[in-house]
Design an enzyme around this catalytic site. Structure first.
Site, mmCIF file in Angstrom:
data_model
loop_
_atom_site.group_PDB
_atom_site.id
_atom_site.type_symbol
_atom_site.label_atom_id
_atom_site.label_comp_id
_atom_site.label_asym_id
_atom_site.label_seq_id
_atom_site.Cartn_x
_atom_site.Cartn_y
_atom_site.Cartn_z
ATOM 1 N N TRP B 334 0.797 -1.213 0.000
ATOM 2 C CA TRP B 334 0.000 0.000 0.000
ATOM 3 C C TRP B 334 0.836 1.274 0.000
ATOM 4 O O TRP B 334 0.359 2.329 -0.406
ATOM 5 C CB TRP B 334 -0.920 0.007 1.213
ATOM 6 C CG TRP B 334 -0.214 0.092 2.542
ATOM 7 C CD1 TRP B 334 0.806 -0.690 2.976
ATOM 8 C CD2 TRP B 334 -0.466 1.024 3.588
ATOM 9 N NE1 TRP B 334 1.190 -0.332 4.236
ATOM 10 C CE2 TRP B 334 0.430 0.715 4.641
ATOM 11 C CE3 TRP B 334 -1.371 2.067 3.751
ATOM 12 C CZ2 TRP B 334 0.447 1.436 5.838
ATOM 13 C CZ3 TRP B 334 -1.352 2.774 4.944
ATOM 14 C CH2 TRP B 334 -0.436 2.457 5.973
ATOM 15 N N GLU B 464 -0.198 -3.367 12.327
ATOM 16 C CA GLU B 464 -0.220 -4.833 12.284
ATOM 17 C C GLU B 464 -0.053 -5.461 13.661
ATOM 18 O O GLU B 464 -0.048 -6.681 13.787
ATOM 19 C CB GLU B 464 0.853 -5.332 11.320
ATOM 20 C CG GLU B 464 0.559 -4.902 9.890
ATOM 21 C CD GLU B 464 1.654 -5.263 8.907
ATOM 22 O OE1 GLU B 464 2.677 -5.829 9.323
ATOM 23 O OE2 GLU B 464 1.481 -4.969 7.713
ATOM 24 N N LYS B 562 2.264 -0.885 16.149
ATOM 25 C CA LYS B 562 3.533 -0.993 15.427
ATOM 26 C C LYS B 562 3.915 0.346 14.824
ATOM 27 O O LYS B 562 5.085 0.682 14.705
ATOM 28 C CB LYS B 562 3.369 -2.046 14.336
ATOM 29 C CG LYS B 562 4.611 -2.357 13.531
ATOM 30 C CD LYS B 562 4.294 -3.393 12.442
ATOM 31 C CE LYS B 562 5.503 -3.732 11.606
ATOM 32 N NZ LYS B 562 5.146 -4.583 10.448
ATOM 33 N N GLN B 563 2.890 1.099 14.406
ATOM 34 C CA GLN B 563 3.149 2.288 13.607
ATOM 35 C C GLN B 563 1.941 3.207 13.680
ATOM 36 O O GLN B 563 0.912 2.859 14.237
ATOM 37 C CB GLN B 563 3.378 1.891 12.165
ATOM 38 C CG GLN B 563 2.144 1.256 11.512
ATOM 39 C CD GLN B 563 2.501 0.514 10.238
ATOM 40 O OE1 GLN B 563 2.833 -0.655 10.292
ATOM 41 N NE2 GLN B 563 2.447 1.208 9.129
#
Lengths: 730, 730
Positions: B334, B464, B562-563
């Site tokens: 993506w 994730e 995670k982000q």
């Protein structure tokens, strides 16, 4: 509305000859699921019935497996890297039989006599009938006995034969192009892992030894002719087959000795031992449904196949399919503890104890598994295993099922309740209880945002169609029960201190139970009723089981249950729910459950009985009882469904008759079951044998041999000892 | 508190020679991540820098891959069965150079001149310096040019050479025993899939053709000496290398012709073309930070490497690592659409259009994927792919990321906003928009239990570490935006009827956004704040990234990202949040984010700028900009992080300068950034070239060539055309 299971009836049961005998006639194409259905075994050796192609897997040994690498394209930390793959072994159970110099064709008929668990095959050719009688000795670990009989005048030879393990000496074969992948069947290995160590043949005998390289198992087997005579114009040739398996080569050395002893004993004496073994088994396990031979047959079949599959040595347990087929790699799952164990706890406690000992022996591996899953303390039992280590490669429907720990604790609690044998706690049983309970404190916490309710997030309950959820009702209820037991027994055994016991009890007392206000039912999990309903109207019958036709995520996204989950909690812990709640839950979850697992029906049956819904209970019970006999799910060929077999008995006893243990009291509370006005069964309880005859909602309970046990029927305590007298009719 | 990223500074930047030049000196062990960092390419061919062992993967071709089977131990319906594995190809870019009859040793220095993207390596031995100058022609698809120079007096030979694909002709090697499995690196194949078709050598030239059996790709390459002269006592030997790849053997035939044309043109003329190409590129893309050469270098490096990696033919796109390393199998994710595409939409729109065309070409495969995932209508783009089909084998962190569809729509919307080029809609662009939007109607629904809010359950957002959640904020916000655009353009293109458009708009208007009352912030998903916090105090630095040290479920169970996820929504759609909410969200999610993805920093930087938090924005920007130059995450050797490179530019333009498009108006709203008082950049907007000079919170905007575009700075519309005049200072 959910998916209705097909109506199953005892009126016509495939292969039912009488209340003690299963029989199939016809050539292989007509035999259907006969190879699995006519399996015989002794908890170590399992031998499938006739009807399959030469070279197909036929003989399995409980606890013997290869370690195979698990391939991942994208792996992650803590994933299982190897699986225990149970492989069919060399076949030493099939003498070479020829007629007029030609190998004989397939069997034209087969019977299984459940009284002794002796199987009889008939091969008919040109007017000649050859009869092969066979049993796997319950009294002797690795022995299979075979008698071949044929007319003296016919040109028949019958010789000892051992055929190599299926697939050995070449590729084991790949699945056909375009085949639907079925995760319920064992994966096919590209190359056979069997190594041939030794092959020998001599007149009247054949033997071989093979090994599995990575697991280190050695399997020695042999067949010998041990007798030959002619009686009334028919020749009888007797064979003994012996199996030994071990990682220690020396342990195989006594196979010739075992075979010699069998030869000396002789076929008839060994058969008499088998008859004695099962005579005792039935005396402590039998059921009766007067005037309903097919129902009797079905429950007897269940008990017999369970007895022939379950390991009794404390080093093995019972796989999802026993030793009756390729399904699930031969792995042992939670149903060994939750479905099968209670059957033996109340009929053959020594077997139940052996099953628990196997679990206890896996405690260190369970500690390893807990670390791999990120828990710093405690033990987490593997979702699927043979040797003790986690073998699941798909964590959403595998290792995420933390309820396995509570299921094992429930099995231990059931064993204690049934037997009063607390010595199991000393032999690391209490340690297992405590270590497994610690996991709940590791993964759960008191959530300030929920009034300090103890929450358990990101686990999968029994329903594998709702993976990785928060606060699965079943898990939370079972965990609370587990924590209370561990606190009590852990303190008693001085394995934990008061502070830890207090943490456990506080977590149990504060356990969060999701509740749906709109429906006024406990919710399967926090989000269950937030999901869109499954589009049942758009799902044709051929789209079941859903797992073979839809991506897991498409299933997870919808409100649909593979099997009983909240309803299983209802079946196991009816005391946790008031009566109207039971019925509401039953109806709510029936509307969302597709019963794609054969574990579902008996849980629904038992829960329905607890809700007083006898008609519904009877419907689901028949499904459980006929799962394999009628091949209701179309995959009995992968192996018999041990949990369904077990569930057909527990439904009768714990559901219909309402049996439970309250402290030291054995309680009954029968429910009216349409079409089943009278039935009898027998129960082992605290060293006594208790015979129970139910008629409608009344029960007559008698205790053999004048033993003193406390009995309660319909809420009324009865004087003890109570021998052979009607106790209560309500 | 979350995990703080290390402080990154422009004061000392590894390998920074000046604002246009990267240089490394020293023998290989000192060179660190040089092989990836000094990569050159042209969007088709990518050639890694010096410093690795002979035979290591070095040359990649965009869009060339093998189809490899994906192994599952337990598969399920709809799982991807094959992956596109991008493999290093034969190396035709490395002449054989010897000194005194011996092959020369490793390079002792390498420079990358970003003005023309020419790389120069130096090999020094016994006082002799050999210089290898090399570039991959931006003007000619498959051409790599190399000039070797050395003293006339030295005994040096330089000859054309082609070495076989890495690993071909034998096992490609297995990972070392006990190695930590890193899912971010491509799996190693047991056997090389390369098949050698043709090898030829002649004086001054070498060539070979190999094929990949399952994908059917053929790769032809050749190297030829095309010039040799002596100037001022130094010999120059020129080589051309050519690559052709196709599934159609005939398409390779013109390689000799291409090489002959190159030979005729000559090295110097080809180098001049390269200089011209980049002169134009920098004229429309350059940035300037007066007095801060290292910052200039970092952003120029980002732009140059993106340009050298991105496919420009409409048949390829840009992998997570471009053609610069083995990471992620060469797959496109993506971030191609959401991070890289906007850079080109606003600098080199033709490249942006080519990227969209590649996506559009994958529409049929995306329809297939939607069916596999259980959606009966619409198209779902693959989470990772090269050829167009889903290649992810781990759905919780792969295909569950339905936001990919909205990300692609966002890219298309950005392209339309930047260029006004609506012809992309005719070429199936509108169809792609509509088909991808339909997925939201398939998987989401109006939940009566939530006031008919439109909910989207069981998806994974960008984070994730929180897989398979309900109502991911980012996904829901992006889906609403996507639905509105698809309704508008789908109606305009007559691809949908009013009823369907209405359904789309109603879903968008009713989109449910989870909100945490306690913290007064939008929640990342329904259950995010119900999870226990990650135990940061007990997590030592060496336990990051978490994905290499904890089981996925242990991560999913905790409140840890995670982000950027909710923060990414803030970065992309600041208008969806009021100002105080922006700051609260930023601080809330900073405390739960570990930045284990290199996509995180630029999103935090941009969101911080939107919140007016310049210091925080600058910190995260430096991390994004120095991710690869300083190898901040320790894995630049797997390949350059294209999203981080792109994010360093978008942070500057869309974050710091606050650029956005409102209808037909290009808007700026600069934020005060500590340590970055003045900067300049240039933007392509609706056919015009717009130069922007920011000083503090003021911006001077000029439009080249008197083109008429509407500009707004700090909320104030400016007269148009506005040429080279200061527009506003606030």
């Amino acid at each position: 509305m959910g998916r209705s299971l097909p109506e199953a009836s005892f009126d016509v049961v495939p292969f039912a000859r009488d209340a003690w005998c299963l029989a199939a006639e016809g050539q292989p194409p007509q035999l259907g699921h006969v190879p699995a259905l006519f399996s015989i075994g002794n908890g170590f050796v399992g031998v499938r019935g006739p009807g399959e192609a030469a070279g197909a897997p036929r003989v399995y040994l409980n606890g013997v497996y290869e370690r195979v690498p698990i391939a991942y394209h994208e792996a992650a930390h803590g994933f299982a890297r190897e699986s225990d793959l149970r492989l069919a072994v060399a076949d030493a159970t099939r003498p070479a039989i020829s007629l007029d110099g030609q190998p004989t064709g397939p069997a034209s008929g087969v019977e299984l006599d459940l009284r002794r668990c002796v199987r009889t095959e008939r091969v008919t050719s040109g007017g000649i009938e050859i009869v092969i009688e066979q049993f796997v000795s319950m009294a002797h670990d690795g022995l299979v006995l075979t008698r071949v009989a044929f007319p003296e005048a016919a040109d028949v030879t019958a010789m000892a034969l051992v055929t190599p393990p299926p697939g050995s000496g070449g590729a084991a074969g790949a699945p056909p192009e375009g085949a639907v992948y079925d995760p319920r069947v064992a994966p096919v290995m590209a190359d056979s892992p069997w190594v041939e160590l030794q092959v020998s043949t001599a007149p009247g005998s054949a033997a071989r030894t093979d090994s599995l390289d990575k697991s280190g198992f050695l399997v020695a087997c042999a067949m010998q002719e041990i007798g030959r005579r002619t009686i009334d114009g028919r020749v009888q040739v007797d064979f003994v087959s012996g199996y030994r398996a071990s990682r220690d080569r020396g342990a195989l050395d006594n196979l010739p000795e075992i075979l010699r002893a069998a030869r000396e004993q002789g076929y008839d004496a060994l058969l008499a031992e088998q008859a004695d073994w099962f005579a005792h088994f039935w005396s402590v396990s039998d059921v009766a449904f007067p005037g309903q031979p097919n129902a009797e047959l079905a429950i007897r079949y269940a008990l017999a196949e369970l007895a022939m599959a379950v390991g009794r040595d404390g080093k093995t347990s019972i796989g999802a399919k026993g030793q009756t087929g390729e399904g699930y790699e031969g792995h042992v799952f939670w149903d060994a503890d939750l479905y099968v164990m209670p059957v033996f706890a109340f009929t053959n406690p020594a077997i139940a104890r052996a099953m628990l000992e196997w679990r206890i022996s896996g405690l260190d591996a369970a500690r390893d598994n807990a670390r791999a899953m990120g828990q710093m303390r405690g033990a987490l039992y593997p979702w699927r295993t043979i040797g003790g280590h986690e073998c699941s490669s798909f964590f959403p429907a595998g290792p995420a099922q933390y309820h396995i720990n509570a299921d094992i604790a429930y099995a231990l609690e059931t064993y204690l309740a049934a037997t009063g044998d607390r010595s199991i706690l000393d032999g690391h049983g209490a340690e297992m209880l405590v270590e497994t309970a610690r996991i709940w404190l590791e993964i759960g916490f008191h959530d300030a945002g929920r009034d300090d309710g103890f929450v358990i997030n990101r686990v999968t309950g029994p329903d594998e169609y709702s993976a990785i959820v928060n606060n699965n009702l079943y898990t939370n209820l079972m965990a609370a029960r587990h924590l209370r037991l561990a606190a009590r027994e852990g303190l008693a055994a001085r394995l934990i201190d008061a502070a830890e016991a207090d943490r456990m009890v506080r977590a149990a007392d504060a356990m969060f139970l999701p509740f749906d206000e709109e429906r006024q039912v406990y919710a399967q999990d926090d989000a269950y009723f937030r999901l869109a309903p499954w589009p049942f109207d758009e799902t044709p019958p051929q789209s079941y089981p859903l797992l073979l036709h839809f991506h897991p995520l498409a299933i997870y996204r919808r409100r649909v249950s593979k099997q009983a989950d909240a309803v299983l909690a209802l079946a196991l812990m009816p005391e946790a729910f008031v009566a109207p709640m039971r019925q509401r839950m039953l109806e709510t979850y029936e509307a969302t459950t597709v019963h794609d697992s054969t574990l579902s029906a008996s849980a629904f049956a038992t829960a329905a009985a607890h809700a007083g819904d006898g008609a519904r209970a009877a419907h689901y019970w028949r499904v459980a009882a006929l799962t394999d006999l009628a091949d209701l799910f179309g995959n009995t060929d992968h192996g018999l469904h041990m949990a369904a077999l077990a569930g057909s008995w527990t439904t009768l006893v714990m559901g219909f008759a309402g049996m439970r243990v309250d402290g030291d009291v054995l309680c009954f509370d029968p429910v009216e079951i349409p079409g089943l006005s009278d039935y009898r069964f027998t129960i082992a309880f605290r060293g006594a044998q208790v015979d129970v005859a139910v008629s409608g909602r009344s029960a007559t309970v008698s205790v053999r041999d004048g033993r003193s046990v406390r009995i309660r029927v319909g809420g009324e305590d009865l004087a003890s000892p109570a021998q052979a007298q009607p106790l209560r009719a309500i």
